[in-house]
Design an enzyme around this catalytic site. Structure first.
Site, PDB file in Angstrom:
ATOM      1  N   ASP A  21      -0.136  13.248  11.959  1.00  0.00           N
ATOM      2  CA  ASP A  21      -0.917  12.991  13.179  1.00  0.00           C
ATOM      3  C   ASP A  21      -0.472  11.682  13.819  1.00  0.00           C
ATOM      4  O   ASP A  21      -0.259  11.589  15.023  1.00  0.00           O
ATOM      5  CB  ASP A  21      -2.412  12.858  12.842  1.00  0.00           C
ATOM      6  CG  ASP A  21      -3.065  14.224  12.642  1.00  0.00           C
ATOM      7  OD1 ASP A  21      -2.394  15.239  12.932  1.00  0.00           O
ATOM      8  OD2 ASP A  21      -4.222  14.265  12.175  1.00  0.00           O
ATOM      9  N   SER A  40       1.464  13.573   4.754  1.00  0.00           N
ATOM     10  CA  SER A  40       0.071  14.019   4.792  1.00  0.00           C
ATOM     11  C   SER A  40      -0.271  14.376   6.230  1.00  0.00           C
ATOM     12  O   SER A  40       0.495  14.083   7.149  1.00  0.00           O
ATOM     13  CB  SER A  40      -0.846  12.879   4.344  1.00  0.00           C
ATOM     14  OG  SER A  40      -0.693  11.786   5.235  1.00  0.00           O
ATOM     15  N   LYS A  41      -1.421  14.999   6.398  1.00  0.00           N
ATOM     16  CA  LYS A  41      -1.842  15.341   7.754  1.00  0.00           C
ATOM     17  C   LYS A  41      -2.029  14.071   8.573  1.00  0.00           C
ATOM     18  O   LYS A  41      -1.629  14.006   9.730  1.00  0.00           O
ATOM     19  CB  LYS A  41      -3.140  16.148   7.714  1.00  0.00           C
ATOM     20  CG  LYS A  41      -3.687  16.432   9.092  1.00  0.00           C
ATOM     21  CD  LYS A  41      -4.674  17.550   9.092  1.00  0.00           C
ATOM     22  CE  LYS A  41      -5.228  17.872  10.456  1.00  0.00           C
ATOM     23  NZ  LYS A  41      -5.108  16.937  11.523  1.00  0.00           N
ATOM     24  N   ARG A  42      -2.596  13.069   7.910  1.00  0.00           N
ATOM     25  CA  ARG A  42      -2.836  11.809   8.620  1.00  0.00           C
ATOM     26  C   ARG A  42      -1.530  11.192   9.108  1.00  0.00           C
ATOM     27  O   ARG A  42      -1.410  10.734  10.239  1.00  0.00           O
ATOM     28  CB  ARG A  42      -3.562  10.825   7.713  1.00  0.00           C
ATOM     29  CG  ARG A  42      -5.001  10.648   8.126  1.00  0.00           C
ATOM     30  CD  ARG A  42      -5.683   9.554   7.354  1.00  0.00           C
ATOM     31  NE  ARG A  42      -5.030   8.264   7.457  1.00  0.00           N
ATOM     32  CZ  ARG A  42      -5.184   7.288   6.571  1.00  0.00           C
ATOM     33  NH1 ARG A  42      -5.941   7.474   5.517  1.00  0.00           N
ATOM     34  NH2 ARG A  42      -4.598   6.134   6.729  1.00  0.00           N
TER      35      ARG A  42
END
Ligand code: GLU
Length: 502
Positions: free
Chosen positions: A266, A261-263
């Protein structure tokens, strides 16, 4: 029938890298089979529309060199390729489904829907949905009289059109990746096909367009597998032949623990978007793989292997080679770990193999100072085995531009002594006489200089390197000497002798 496949993203934000993998597999399959690769923009959900997202998708595909044959930019015989421009197409199919008893009008207000869900949740119903059981208690054209339905329609009362999901049937279809897939309709709900604003939902628009655009294979992410039985039923209900489905494995976090996921990305400090992306609403900016220094061809090679393999040991594939090797049969069912270290490895392999002129151009574009082509080429050639990204070259080769500000303490402690100092002093003298030198000449000069002092190369090289670069390790020393040039080499040795011997 010729192969026609589509990549059908919704322009709801930055395109995740998984979208590029989906586009790539569609592209490879189309090219392998002499078919057509289509881009269709699925923008029927006006609430989720994000300004700039479509342009972003197109730019990303262009950057990777997998542009569509038909799409909003290229046009084609099956356009328009934006669903918002096809609005008038869908209603007739929804009407047809109603006429054949496969769909119905539903007039329930959002309060009534909420109340139904609350009631079912209270009764501990596992799927508190609008479905074959609950529809009989709701306000729709199956429960209201024909007159009342007509009256509501005539008066312009808001309504949606829902699919009438069979109560308890098995839906089976053969997925090209997963083999036979079976869903029982008792687990599925009566999905909305047309919204009250007159726009189709994803489900209706998607299958109508796949049919009208004569799509032969639907290659998409696994997250769409639960929608596939509805799609199969819609094809059946409309009397159409369904395309072949191929649901691609999920992309997982590097440790295999859950979806990428983007999270997650990141947190682990790597990009999730192909290119830089700034969300126009949140004003949040994210760095892309392109801007992080990844080469498009290297990254595409990496992506190709996330869920597919050629069945051999070969890992480096050009786009043409991928086209030649690709097949749906060799796609895995199991999720693919997004191993960022492997992405870097691919980048490094490609960097090493790139044309020196191209690398030199990228390198000089990065630099803040003027540099001749010859020198830039010599520098990137000496550094290319030692970096993953071109952007690392300026730092890795900093000593080409600046004299050492300090000298590696350990090398000085262990390798700097009277003999080595003598050796390099003599070398400085000898080389200082020359205008230019090449690596072979540098080596020969060093050997003869040291022979006269009865010293070996190994006794002097570390001291020579540290005087020229300040560092203990680095590129080939003879190449460094060549690039710096005789007078600079002599000068750096003199400075080192002065500084270190104090
Ligand atoms: N619009 C869907 C998406 O955003 C397309 C899914 C499909 O390929 O059917 O991924």
């Amino acid at each position: 029938m010729s192969v026609r496949v589509r990549f059908a993203p919704s322009p709801t934000g930055g395109l995740h890298i998984g979208g590029i993998r989906t586009a790539l597999y569609n592209y490879l399959f189309a090219k392998k089979n002499g078919g057509t690769f289509i881009l269709r923009i699925e923008d029927t959900d006006q609430n989720r529309f994000v300004e700039g997202a479509e342009e972003y998708i197109i730019e990303a595909l262009n950057w990777f060199g997998i542009s569509p044959d038909e799409g909003p930019v290229q046009g084609g015989d099956y356009g328009p390729y934006r669903q918002s421009e096809r609005k008038s197409v869908y209603a007739q199919y929804a009407e047809q489904l109603i006429a054949d008893g496969n769909a119905y009008y539903a007039f329930d207000t959002s309060e009534e829907l909420e109340a139904m869900k609350a009631r079912l949740s209270e009764a501990r119903v596992v799927n508190p949905n609008y479905n074959a059981i609950t529809r009989s208690q709701m306000k729709n054209s199956l429960t209201l009289s024909a007159e009342e339905v007509q009256q509501r329609l005539d008066s312009g009362a808001p309504y949606v059109i829902r699919f009438k999901m069979p109560k308890h049937d098995d839906v089976r279809f053969k997925d090209a990746v997963r083999e036979w897939v079976v869903f029982n309709t008792s687990t599925l709900d009566d999905k909305v096909l047309m919204k009250s604003d007159g726009m189709p939902t994803y489900h209706l628009a998607n299958i109508v367009d796949d049919h009208l655009m004569e799509i032969t294979h639907v290659i998409r992410g696994e997250e769409w597998l639960p929608s596939a039985p509805l799609h199969v039923l819609l094809y059946e209900s409309l009397g159409w032949k369904a395309p072949v489905f191929a649901h691609l494995p999920l992309l997982l976090k590097p440790d295999g623990n859950g979806k990428l996921s983007k999270r997650a990305a990141d947190k682990m400090g790597f990009p999730i978007f192909p290119l830089n992306w700034t969300d126009p609403k949140a004003k949040e900016s994210s760095v892309g793989f392109r801007e992080s220094g990844y080469f498009a061809d290297a990254f595409l090679n990496f992506l190709a292997f996330l869920g597919w393999n050629p069945g051999t040991e070969q890992e480096i594939f050009s786009l043409e080679e991928l086209v030649a090797e690709f097949s749906l049969e060799r796609i895995n069912k199991a999720g693919a770990k997004f191993d960022i270290e492997k992405a870097k490895w691919f980048n490094q392999q490609y960097l090493k193999a790139k044309d020196v002129k191209q690398l030199a151009a990228l390198f000089t574009a990065d630099l803040k100072q003027e540099l001749s082509n010859d020198k830039a080429e010599a520098i990137v050639n000496s550094l290319k085995e030692r970096v993953t990204f071109v952007s690392e070259m300026a730092e890795a080769g900093g000593f080409f531009f600046e004299r050492p500000a300090s000298y590696d303490a350990k090398t000085v402690r262990k390798k700097w002594n009277e003999q080595s100092a003598n050796g390099i002093a003599k070398f400085a003298e000898a080389i200082g006489q020359l205008d230019r030198i090449n690596p072979e000449e540098a080596k020969a000069l060093l050997v003869t200089t040291l022979e006269s002092l009865e010293l070996g190369l190994g006794q002097v090289m570390p001291a020579l390197r540290v005087s020229l670069t300040g560092q203990a390790g680095g590129p080939d020393l003879m190449e460094i000497i060549t690039i710096l040039g005789p007078s600079e080499v002599a000068e750096r040795i003199r400075i080192a002798l002065d500084t270190i011997d104090q």
